[in-house]
Every structure is written in structure tokens, then in C-alpha cells.
Design a protein around this motif. Structure first.
Motif, PDB file in Angstrom:
ATOM      1  N   TYR A   9       0.823  -1.205   0.000  1.00 34.47           N
ATOM      2  CA  TYR A   9       0.000   0.000   0.000  1.00 34.47           C
ATOM      3  C   TYR A   9       0.862   1.263   0.000  1.00 34.47           C
ATOM      4  O   TYR A   9       0.546   2.244  -0.656  1.00 34.47           O
ATOM      5  N   HIS A  10       1.975   1.241   0.725  1.00 29.24           N
ATOM      6  CA  HIS A  10       2.870   2.397   0.821  1.00 29.24           C
ATOM      7  C   HIS A  10       3.892   2.444  -0.310  1.00 29.24           C
ATOM      8  O   HIS A  10       4.762   3.310  -0.315  1.00 29.24           O
ATOM      9  N   SER A  11       3.813   1.528  -1.258  1.00 26.20           N
ATOM     10  CA  SER A  11       4.744   1.498  -2.386  1.00 26.20           C
ATOM     11  C   SER A  11       4.104   1.943  -3.694  1.00 26.20           C
ATOM     12  O   SER A  11       4.754   1.929  -4.726  1.00 26.20           O
ATOM     13  N   VAL A  12       2.852   2.328  -3.659  1.00 31.67           N
ATOM     14  CA  VAL A  12       2.129   2.705  -4.866  1.00 31.67           C
ATOM     15  C   VAL A  12       1.548   4.104  -4.667  1.00 31.67           C
ATOM     16  O   VAL A  12       1.081   4.446  -3.589  1.00 31.67           O
ATOM     17  N   PHE A  13       1.597   4.922  -5.734  1.00 31.03           N
ATOM     18  CA  PHE A  13       0.943   6.223  -5.685  1.00 31.03           C
ATOM     19  C   PHE A  13       0.375   6.562  -7.053  1.00 31.03           C
ATOM     20  O   PHE A  13       0.812   6.043  -8.070  1.00 31.03           O
ATOM     21  N   MET A  14      -0.599   7.447  -7.051  1.00 31.72           N
ATOM     22  CA  MET A  14      -1.309   7.826  -8.265  1.00 31.72           C
ATOM     23  C   MET A  14      -1.051   9.293  -8.558  1.00 31.72           C
ATOM     24  O   MET A  14      -1.069  10.120  -7.645  1.00 31.72           O
ATOM     25  N   VAL A  15      -0.833   9.606  -9.825  1.00 31.83           N
ATOM     26  CA  VAL A  15      -0.677  10.989 -10.276  1.00 31.83           C
ATOM     27  C   VAL A  15      -1.863  11.319 -11.172  1.00 31.83           C
ATOM     28  O   VAL A  15      -2.098  10.631 -12.167  1.00 31.83           O
ATOM     29  N   LYS A  16      -2.614  12.357 -10.809  1.00 32.64           N
ATOM     30  CA  LYS A  16      -3.744  12.796 -11.616  1.00 32.64           C
ATOM     31  C   LYS A  16      -3.262  13.744 -12.714  1.00 32.64           C
ATOM     32  O   LYS A  16      -2.173  14.317 -12.611  1.00 32.64           O
ATOM     33  N   GLU A  17      -4.068  13.946 -13.740  1.00 30.33           N
ATOM     34  CA  GLU A  17      -3.696  14.837 -14.838  1.00 30.33           C
ATOM     35  C   GLU A  17      -3.579  16.288 -14.398  1.00 30.33           C
ATOM     36  O   GLU A  17      -2.896  17.072 -15.041  1.00 30.33           O
ATOM     37  N   THR A  18      -4.228  16.646 -13.315  1.00 29.78           N
ATOM     38  CA  THR A  18      -4.220  18.032 -12.840  1.00 29.78           C
ATOM     39  C   THR A  18      -3.153  18.279 -11.787  1.00 29.78           C
ATOM     40  O   THR A  18      -3.174  19.315 -11.130  1.00 29.78           O
ATOM     41  N   GLU A  19      -2.212  17.348 -11.614  1.00 29.56           N
ATOM     42  CA  GLU A  19      -1.218  17.453 -10.549  1.00 29.56           C
ATOM     43  C   GLU A  19       0.213  17.401 -11.080  1.00 29.56           C
ATOM     44  O   GLU A  19       0.481  16.836 -12.127  1.00 29.56           O
ATOM     45  N   ARG A  20       1.072  17.991 -10.291  1.00 29.28           N
ATOM     46  CA  ARG A  20       2.508  17.770 -10.400  1.00 29.28           C
ATOM     47  C   ARG A  20       2.889  17.089  -9.085  1.00 29.28           C
ATOM     48  O   ARG A  20       2.348  17.394  -8.037  1.00 29.28           O
ATOM     49  N   VAL A  21       3.829  16.152  -9.169  1.00 27.27           N
ATOM     50  CA  VAL A  21       4.168  15.343  -8.004  1.00 27.27           C
ATOM     51  C   VAL A  21       5.678  15.379  -7.775  1.00 27.27           C
ATOM     52  O   VAL A  21       6.460  15.325  -8.714  1.00 27.27           O
ATOM     53  N   LEU A  22       6.052  15.458  -6.508  1.00 29.85           N
ATOM     54  CA  LEU A  22       7.452  15.371  -6.095  1.00 29.85           C
ATOM     55  C   LEU A  22       7.646  14.141  -5.232  1.00 29.85           C
ATOM     56  O   LEU A  22       6.818  13.850  -4.374  1.00 29.85           O
ATOM     57  N   MET A  23       8.751  13.455  -5.453  1.00 29.61           N
ATOM     58  CA  MET A  23       9.132  12.344  -4.587  1.00 29.61           C
ATOM     59  C   MET A  23      10.268  12.837  -3.705  1.00 29.61           C
ATOM     60  O   MET A  23      11.276  13.349  -4.197  1.00 29.61           O
ATOM     61  N   LEU A  24      10.096  12.685  -2.393  1.00 32.30           N
ATOM     62  CA  LEU A  24      11.083  13.149  -1.418  1.00 32.30           C
ATOM     63  C   LEU A  24      11.580  11.982  -0.582  1.00 32.30           C
ATOM     64  O   LEU A  24      10.825  11.065  -0.287  1.00 32.30           O
ATOM     65  N   ARG A  25      12.851  12.058  -0.206  1.00 33.41           N
ATOM     66  CA  ARG A  25      13.405  11.105   0.746  1.00 33.41           C
ATOM     67  C   ARG A  25      14.013  11.925   1.868  1.00 33.41           C
ATOM     68  O   ARG A  25      14.983  12.638   1.671  1.00 33.41           O
ATOM     69  N   PHE A  26      13.408  11.853   3.026  1.00 33.94           N
ATOM     70  CA  PHE A  26      13.832  12.606   4.213  1.00 33.94           C
ATOM     71  C   PHE A  26      13.880  14.110   3.923  1.00 33.94           C
ATOM     72  O   PHE A  26      14.792  14.817   4.341  1.00 33.94           O
ATOM     73  N   GLY A  27      12.912  14.612   3.148  1.00 33.72           N
ATOM     74  CA  GLY A  27      12.817  16.028   2.851  1.00 33.72           C
ATOM     75  C   GLY A  27      13.627  16.495   1.655  1.00 33.72           C
ATOM     76  O   GLY A  27      13.523  17.643   1.261  1.00 33.72           O
TER      77      GLY A  27
END
Length: 134
Positions: A9-27
Motif C-alpha cells: 500500500y505504501h509502495s504505490v501512488f497515483m498521479v492525476k492529470e491536474t497534478e505535479r508530483v514530487l518524490m522526497l526522501r527525508f525532505g
């Protein structure tokens, strides 16, 4: 079994067409280039979602001086959106309020400069669209 389900569950994420997404590791920023759809990540990474649609900022009315030293009360609004997510995040920490404050300051300085070069007649009559374009 429950542990595997929780990790999944914590290994999957969804990106919507109306979003920009950032992946962070410890900030710290790992990546900001994600297409819309389902993506996988390491469970220690966090995902931050930002709206990439056009935002409207209604700036409060401000007084500006013309070249004749006359006061004008100007009500303005700003249309903006996030184009490059990583510089946006590094500059304002991902805060829409902080971004709005910075944009309002930049626009107010630009308006102050442009109104200071013109007379009231120029501002009210013909130069208004030119000032807005600048």
C-alpha cells in the motif's frame, strides 16, 4: 501477510492529470518527473502533490504614485501556475500561501515602477493595456 499488504500500500501512488508530483526522501527531492497514472516507490519515500492548474491570486488594493506624485488605488489579480515543480518546491517549500506572497510582492514592485513612469492621464487612457502586458 498484513505486513506485505501494508508495504504494498505504501509502495504505490497515483498521479492525476491536474497534478505535479514530487518524490522526497527525508525532505530531499528525489524526482519531480511523473506522468499521470499509477507509479511505484520505495516505502521510505514521501510523495507531495501540487495542483498544476491555473491559480488566481486576488491582491489587495494598493496605492501607487504616478510621475506627477498623485496617488492611485489599484486593485489587481494574478493568474499563475506551477511549471517547474523542483524550483518551486525549493523556493517556497511547496506553500501556495508563500508563493502567493512572493508573487504579490513582485507584481506590486512592477506596478509601482510602471505607474511611477506615467501620468494619471496616461495610466487611465491608453497605457493601461501596455502596463498590464509588462
Amino acid at each position: 501477510m498484513l505486513l506485505l499488504l501494508l508495504i504494498g500500500y505504501h509502495s504505490v501512488f497515483m498521479v492525476k492529470e491536474t497534478e505535479r508530483v514530487l518524490m522526497l526522501r527525508f525532505g530531499k527531492v528525489i524526482s519531480g518527473e511523473f506522468e499521470p497514472g499509477l507509479h511505484f516507490k520505495n516505502p521510505i519515500h514521501t510523495i507531495r502533490h501540487f495542483d498544476k492548474r491555473i491559480q488566481t491570486l486576488d491582491a489587495p488594493p494598493e496605492q501607487f504614485l504616478t510621475s506627477e506624485k498623485k496617488n492611485l488605488i489599484v486593485d489587481s489579480f494574478i493568474k499563475w501556475r506551477i511549471v517547474e515543480i523542483i524550483p518551486y518546491f525549493k523556493t517556497v517549500g511547496g506553500s501556495f500561501q508563500r508563493a502567493g506572497q512572493r508573487l504579490a510582492e513582485i507584481i506590486a514592485d512592477g506596478l509601482r515602477s510602471e505607474f511611477g513612469k506615467r501620468t494619471i492621464k496616461q495610466v487611465v487612457s491608453g497605457d493601461r493595456s501596455e502596463i498590464m502586458d509588462i
